[in-house]
Design a protein around this motif. Structure first.
Motif, PDB file in Angstrom:
ATOM      1  N   THR A   1       1.363   4.148 -15.884  1.00 26.43           N
ATOM      2  CA  THR A   1       2.789   4.339 -15.646  1.00 26.43           C
ATOM      3  C   THR A   1       2.982   5.687 -14.957  1.00 26.43           C
ATOM      4  O   THR A   1       2.044   6.479 -14.808  1.00 26.43           O
ATOM      5  N   SER A   2       4.212   5.978 -14.597  1.00 24.83           N
ATOM      6  CA  SER A   2       4.511   7.212 -13.875  1.00 24.83           C
ATOM      7  C   SER A   2       4.894   8.361 -14.804  1.00 24.83           C
ATOM      8  O   SER A   2       5.355   9.408 -14.337  1.00 24.83           O
TER       9      SER A   2
ATOM     10  N   TRP B   1       3.074  10.681 -17.802  1.00 15.41           N
ATOM     11  CA  TRP B   1       1.820  10.990 -18.505  1.00 15.41           C
ATOM     12  C   TRP B   1       2.090  12.050 -19.565  1.00 15.41           C
ATOM     13  O   TRP B   1       2.776  13.038 -19.315  1.00 15.41           O
TER      14      TRP B   1
ATOM     15  N   GLU C   1       2.811   8.376  -4.994  1.00 15.73           N
ATOM     16  CA  GLU C   1       3.289   8.344  -6.371  1.00 15.73           C
ATOM     17  C   GLU C   1       3.888   9.692  -6.761  1.00 15.73           C
ATOM     18  O   GLU C   1       3.451  10.744  -6.276  1.00 15.73           O
TER      19      GLU C   1
ATOM     20  N   VAL D   1       4.281  11.364 -10.475  1.00 14.69           N
ATOM     21  CA  VAL D   1       4.035  11.249 -11.911  1.00 14.69           C
ATOM     22  C   VAL D   1       4.764  12.394 -12.612  1.00 14.69           C
ATOM     23  O   VAL D   1       4.673  13.549 -12.195  1.00 14.69           O
TER      24      VAL D   1
ATOM     25  N   LYS E   1       4.632  14.595 -15.710  1.00 15.52           N
ATOM     26  CA  LYS E   1       3.650  14.974 -16.722  1.00 15.52           C
ATOM     27  C   LYS E   1       4.328  15.864 -17.765  1.00 15.52           C
ATOM     28  O   LYS E   1       4.865  16.918 -17.436  1.00 15.52           O
TER      29      LYS E   1
ATOM     30  N   TYR F   1       5.209  17.923 -12.161  1.00 13.40           N
ATOM     31  CA  TYR F   1       5.071  16.776 -11.268  1.00 13.40           C
ATOM     32  C   TYR F   1       3.646  16.668 -10.766  1.00 13.40           C
ATOM     33  O   TYR F   1       3.067  17.663 -10.327  1.00 13.40           O
TER      34      TYR F   1
END
Length: 245
Positions: free
Chosen positions: A16-17, A19, A208, A210, A212, A239
């Motif tokens: 998934t985006s 974490w 992408e 993500v 975090k 990010y």
């Protein structure tokens, strides 16, 4: 150096985006002594998703060597670059362990803005965790140390980093950049998105984003008190941008 633990029994690649890694990760020679280093779960995920065994990887802000350790474990060849000799000495110690792989780990003192020792289109994957401007200073007076730069100069330097990254990366390969935001006079400075735009301007395509989650930040106590006093939200995310060439 003999290491007992290379693999994680419960490791699953992220899908998934968002974490989040509450446990820092202490396998192999990893530790959290180097301030601001990224969790080893991040390079492990990047390496497993965007590279294959025997690929040549570049980390031009190698710091304490987290990416080197993971590349060695996962049988990727890697070049670690840093402008700070102290960081490279830490890396030298961190990679002194025996593994069942045959990866080559190369360390080099250098400036991330000028990778003239690398040929164009020669790298299979780039992954980097640059300093966030001068939030954490990693040296006192090293010329070219991005961690000593104020925002405007930092952005100008990161533009050169992006340009060199694009040059050395092979076509159809990926560049991963972890970056956070900061505050000035109570207002958010979107450093992450500004860096994202710099890489896009140099030719990269954004694959992408993500989010975090950050855990156990050293300054949490101080900032928590001030966030209540001055009414602002604590920045608890970074990010991870995945760029495609």
């Amino acid at each position: 150096m003999n290491i007992d633990r290379f693999e994680l029994e419960d490791f699953e690649i992220e899908n998934t985006s968002v974490w989040s890694f509450p446990k820092r990760g202490k396998w192999a020679t990893h530790d959290s002594k180097y301030r601001g280093n990224w969790s080893p779960y991040i390079p492990r995920n990047i390496l497993k998703r965007y590279s294959k065994e025997d690929d040549l990887v570049l980390d031009q802000f190698v710091g304490s060597g987290t990416s080197l350790i993971e590349a060695k474990i996962l049988n990727r060849n890697i070049i670690g670059v840093d402008i700070n000799p102290k960081a490279l000495k830490i890396c030298e110690e961190k990679i002194k362990f025996d593994s069942n792989t045959k990866s080559n780990v190369t360390l080099r003192k250098g400036d991330s803005r000028n990778l003239d020792f690398l040929k164009s289109d020669s790298i299979d994957l780039i992954m980097m965790h640059p300093p966030y401007s001068n939030i954490i200073k990693y040296s006192e007076d090293i010329d070219g140390d991005l961690s000593l730069m104020k925002l405007d100069d930092f952005y100008k330097s990161m533009k050169l980093v992006a340009k060199e990254s694009y040059r050395v990366l092979k076509e159809e390969k990926f560049c991963a950049v972890l970056m956070g935001d900061t505050r000035k006079k109570g207002h958010v400075i979107p450093m992450g998105f500004n860096i994202m735009n710099i890489f896009i301007e140099e030719g990269f395509i954004l694959k992408e984003i993500v989010i975090k989650e950050q855990h156990n930040c050293r300054a949490t106590g101080f900032w928590k008190t001030n966030s209540i006093k001055y009414n602002f939200l604590l920045l608890a995310h970074e990010y991870l941008f995945i760029f495609h060439k």
